[in-house]
Design an enzyme around this catalytic site. Structure first.
Site, PDB file in Angstrom:
ATOM      1  N   CYS A   1       0.906  -1.150   0.116  1.00 47.22           N
ATOM      2  CA  CYS A   1      -0.053   0.117  -0.172  1.00 47.22           C
ATOM      3  C   CYS A   1       0.945   1.304  -0.079  1.00 47.22           C
ATOM      4  CB  CYS A   1      -1.085   0.091   1.205  1.00 47.22           C
ATOM      5  SG  CYS A   1      -2.409   1.087   0.983  1.00 47.22           S
TER       6      CYS A   1
ATOM      7  N   HIS B   1      -3.456  -5.829   0.880  1.00 45.80           N
ATOM      8  CA  HIS B   1      -2.672  -6.037   2.426  1.00 45.80           C
ATOM      9  C   HIS B   1      -2.703  -7.401   2.657  1.00 45.80           C
ATOM     10  CE1 HIS B   1      -2.402  -1.850   3.894  1.00 45.80           C
ATOM     11  NE2 HIS B   1      -3.269  -1.630   3.158  1.00 45.80           N
TER      12      HIS B   1
ATOM     13  N   GLU C   1      -0.904  -9.000   4.698  1.00 46.23           N
ATOM     14  CA  GLU C   1      -0.579  -9.244   6.108  1.00 46.23           C
ATOM     15  C   GLU C   1      -2.015  -8.833   7.067  1.00 46.23           C
ATOM     16  OE1 GLU C   1      -0.774  -4.618   5.739  1.00 46.23           O
ATOM     17  OE2 GLU C   1      -0.276  -6.473   4.552  1.00 46.23           O
TER      18      GLU C   1
END
Length: 357
Positions: free
Chosen positions: A202, A315, A317
């Protein structure tokens, strides 16, 4: 079914709870209501359009007619579909991972933070779970010379809003490297080593593109542009991993997975022609809103030619566990401890174990 109904009513009866059956599930996407000897057939898809129309009318004032109309027409045509890697078992043990590990592995990763970055905690845990010893590095550590990155093999630039994106996404963050001799030297030395990996998510992706860390060999630098909708997009969408040679995503080639996006400037502008970029992730659909920013060919992430350095807008994660996902296949939701996204981090650790000097 009737067996479940009997089981449920049996529990209620055992506690003396009065109950009344008012409906049963059915395969058709419709509701059949009976009231005072009259039947009412309500079609769910039709009612969803009526419900969504108010959002569409408001969205026209934010996103403009074109994007608002696409969202209204496509919201029910872009389902998230999963295709798991063939060898994926969904367990920590299958990757040799321990959630309660306390001993260091000797494989170090550094999360590089700037003011306004907010994705560092999720990223730190993802790296830790995959077997990294994680180090927290703030930009002031680099600009002051306290940190040189000499003892780490992987650096990660996390998502967020560095410097509040006042000068544009990651522009101020990039300046911290470009206009400080110590930070610039540390970064240059890190990327010159053959045993290093890097990841930008990002805001971190925007930083890597701004610093030209993915394709420094190109004569024309890629850039990140504002989303076509001209607004911040945050949603859970589908991602497709094409055949690729990247360290982190190669084993995920052919997969279709769900993932979160949250950005305002996520549109890749790649001036050298698509064939000159190592595309490692694409949005599952090319049109808005499943392609949240209008990136050409649905590009969501690119890697360096050798596959060691990766920049992507979504994302991963934030989707390493099934319970984090906005949607996860029902038949795996309870059984899987982790999603395939953890494999990307495991791949990075294993590569470093093999190449560490």
């Amino acid at each position: 079914d009737d067996k479940d109904m009997q089981k449920a009513t049996g529990v209620l009866d055992s506690y003396g709870i009065r109950h009344l059956c008012i409906g049963k599930p059915q395969d058709e996407r419709a509701l059949l209501l009976t009231h005072q000897d009259k039947d009412y057939l309500l079609f769910i898809d039709y009612l969803r359009d009526i419900w969504f129309e108010s959002s569409y009318l408001l969205d026209r004032k934010q996103s403009g007619e074109a994007c608002a109309k696409k969202r209204f027409l496509n919201y029910k045509k872009q389902p998230i579909r999963y295709r798991f890697p063939k060898e994926f078992k969904g367990t920590l043990n299958s990757y040799g991972l321990e959630a309660d590990r306390r001993k260091p592995t000797g494989i170090k990763a550094a999360i590089i933070r700037e003011k306004g970055v907010n994705g560092d905690r999720e990223m730190a845990y993802s790296l830790y779970l995959a077997g990294f010893d994680v180090k927290d590095v703030h930009m002031t550590d680099l600009t002051s010379g306290r940190e040189t990155l000499d003892d780490v093999n992987m650096i990660v630039f996390c998502g967020g809003f560095s410097n509040s994106d006042v000068l544009g996404s990651a522009k101020g963050w990039a300046g911290g490297f470009l206009w400080n001799d110590k930070a610039k030297a540390a970064l240059k030395k890190f990327y010159a080593r053959p045993d290093t990996l890097s990841l930008g998510i990002c805001n971190g992706c925007q930083l890597m593109i701004e610093l030209n860390l993915i394709n420094p060999e190109h004569s024309q630098k890629a850039t990140m542009l504002h989303n076509d909708s001209h607004k911040f997009e945050s949603q859970f969408i589908g991602l497709t991993i094409p055949e690729n040679n990247s360290v982190m995503f190669k084993s995920l080639s052919g997969s279709k997975l769900g993932i979160w996006v949250a950005h305002g400037e996520g549109k890749f502008n790649l001036p050298e022609g698509m064939e000159n970029y190592n595309v490692v992730a694409r949005y599952a659909y090319r049109s808005y809103p499943a392609n949240p920013n209008g990136s050409p060919d649905g590009i969501a992430g690119i890697a360096s030619a050798d596959g060691r350095h990766l920049a992507m807008m979504p994302h991963l994660e934030r989707a390493i566990f099934p319970w984090q996902c906005g949607y996860y296949p029902e038949n795996r939701r309870s059984a899987d401890e982790v999603t395939p996204w953890i494999e990307a981090f495991v791949n990075a650790r294993r590569w470093i174990e093999q190449h560490k000097k």
